[in-house]
Write an enzyme that holds these catalytic residues in place. Structure first.
Site, PDB file in Angstrom:
ATOM      1  N   VAL A  96       0.769  -5.031 -14.878  1.00  0.00           N
ATOM      2  CA  VAL A  96       0.692  -6.497 -14.806  1.00  0.00           C
ATOM      3  C   VAL A  96       1.012  -6.791 -13.344  1.00  0.00           C
ATOM      4  O   VAL A  96       2.156  -6.704 -12.919  1.00  0.00           O
ATOM      5  CB  VAL A  96       1.670  -7.172 -15.784  1.00  0.00           C
ATOM      6  CG1 VAL A  96       1.614  -8.690 -15.620  1.00  0.00           C
ATOM      7  CG2 VAL A  96       1.357  -6.774 -17.218  1.00  0.00           C
ATOM      8  N   PRO A  97      -0.020  -7.107 -12.556  1.00  0.00           N
ATOM      9  CA  PRO A  97       0.022  -6.974 -11.086  1.00  0.00           C
ATOM     10  C   PRO A  97       0.795  -8.042 -10.326  1.00  0.00           C
ATOM     11  O   PRO A  97       0.225  -8.822  -9.554  1.00  0.00           O
ATOM     12  CB  PRO A  97      -1.455  -6.992 -10.720  1.00  0.00           C
ATOM     13  CG  PRO A  97      -2.071  -7.890 -11.756  1.00  0.00           C
ATOM     14  CD  PRO A  97      -1.331  -7.572 -13.029  1.00  0.00           C
ATOM     15  N   CYS A  98       2.112  -8.051 -10.462  1.00  0.00           N
ATOM     16  CA  CYS A  98       2.918  -9.031  -9.735  1.00  0.00           C
ATOM     17  C   CYS A  98       2.830  -8.824  -8.226  1.00  0.00           C
ATOM     18  O   CYS A  98       3.129  -9.747  -7.460  1.00  0.00           O
ATOM     19  CB  CYS A  98       4.361  -9.031 -10.222  1.00  0.00           C
ATOM     20  SG  CYS A  98       5.160  -7.435 -10.261  1.00  0.00           S
ATOM     21  N   HIS A  99       2.367  -7.658  -7.793  1.00  0.00           N
ATOM     22  CA  HIS A  99       2.176  -7.443  -6.349  1.00  0.00           C
ATOM     23  C   HIS A  99       1.056  -8.328  -5.798  1.00  0.00           C
ATOM     24  O   HIS A  99       0.962  -8.519  -4.595  1.00  0.00           O
ATOM     25  CB  HIS A  99       1.877  -5.964  -6.055  1.00  0.00           C
ATOM     26  CG  HIS A  99       0.666  -5.427  -6.720  1.00  0.00           C
ATOM     27  ND1 HIS A  99       0.670  -4.977  -8.038  1.00  0.00           N
ATOM     28  CD2 HIS A  99      -0.601  -5.256  -6.268  1.00  0.00           C
ATOM     29  CE1 HIS A  99      -0.541  -4.550  -8.353  1.00  0.00           C
ATOM     30  NE2 HIS A  99      -1.331  -4.714  -7.302  1.00  0.00           N
TER      31      HIS A  99
END
Length: 191
Positions: free
Chosen positions: A154-157
């Site tokens: 889950v790409p919080c970056h």
């Protein structure tokens, strides 16, 4: 015992609710944990102290039913996809996810991020807040990113500051830069 002969039961003899393993990577060791419903946790910097704290947290949440199972069928596909992503060979994770470690606003924001911000794209904290119907909640979105139990997948970056700043990141700013460079958002670091 599973088909590979690894114990998948807890010390009390019940089935493991969570199976976990540590995967070495270019961004450091990552702990991946899965339930029967899917991948439930990814932890950066999973050196012994961090790993032990993460496993203890999972044990508290899942009533002690947590087992180290590096050859688990539950973990095989998450490990394969994580390695492929970090090698630049996978652009979208297609894993079942167990969202039980997050709820409410945070879960809503993380699901929107997961479903609506593809590989190679970024979104601002305020923009993500607006997408979930809370346009004034940029700081709350930042808190949701900080509590993301499934970073990378889950790409919080991919969440950045409105003014072009990189923003914060639980895995460290160098890790965030590496992930954004991998996706072509930032140039590869020179050193």
């Amino acid at each position: 015992m599973n088909s590979e002969g690894h114990n998948t039961q807890t010390a009390s003899g019940g089935p493991a609710a969570v199976e976990w393993a540590v995967v070495d990577s270019d961004i450091g060791p990552l702990l991946l944990a899965a339930t029967q419903d899917g991948l439930v946790n990814v932890v950066f910097h999973a050196h012994p102290r961090v790993r032990d704290k993460a496993v203890a947290g999972l044990a508290a949440r899942f009533d002690g039913a947590v087992v180290h199972a590096p050859d688990s069928p539950r973990l095989a596909e998450p490990i394969r996809q994580m390695r492929a992503y970090l090698a630049g060979q996978l652009r979208a994770f297609t894993l079942a996810l167990d969202w039980s470690l997050t709820d409410g606003f945070n879960r809503q924001v993380l699901r929107e991020l997961n479903d609506g911000v593809p590989y190679g794209a970024v979104v601002g904290y305020g923009d993500l807040a607006a997408r979930v119907g809370q346009p004034g909640a940029a700081q709350a979105v930042g808190a949701a990113m900080g509590s993301n139990p499934l970073p990378v997948v889950v790409p919080c970056h991919r969440v950045v500051e409105r003014d072009g700043g990189i923003g914060g990141f639980g895995g460290g700013l160098e890790t965030k830069r590496k992930l954004l460079a991998l996706e072509g958002v930032l140039p590869e670091p020179l050193f």
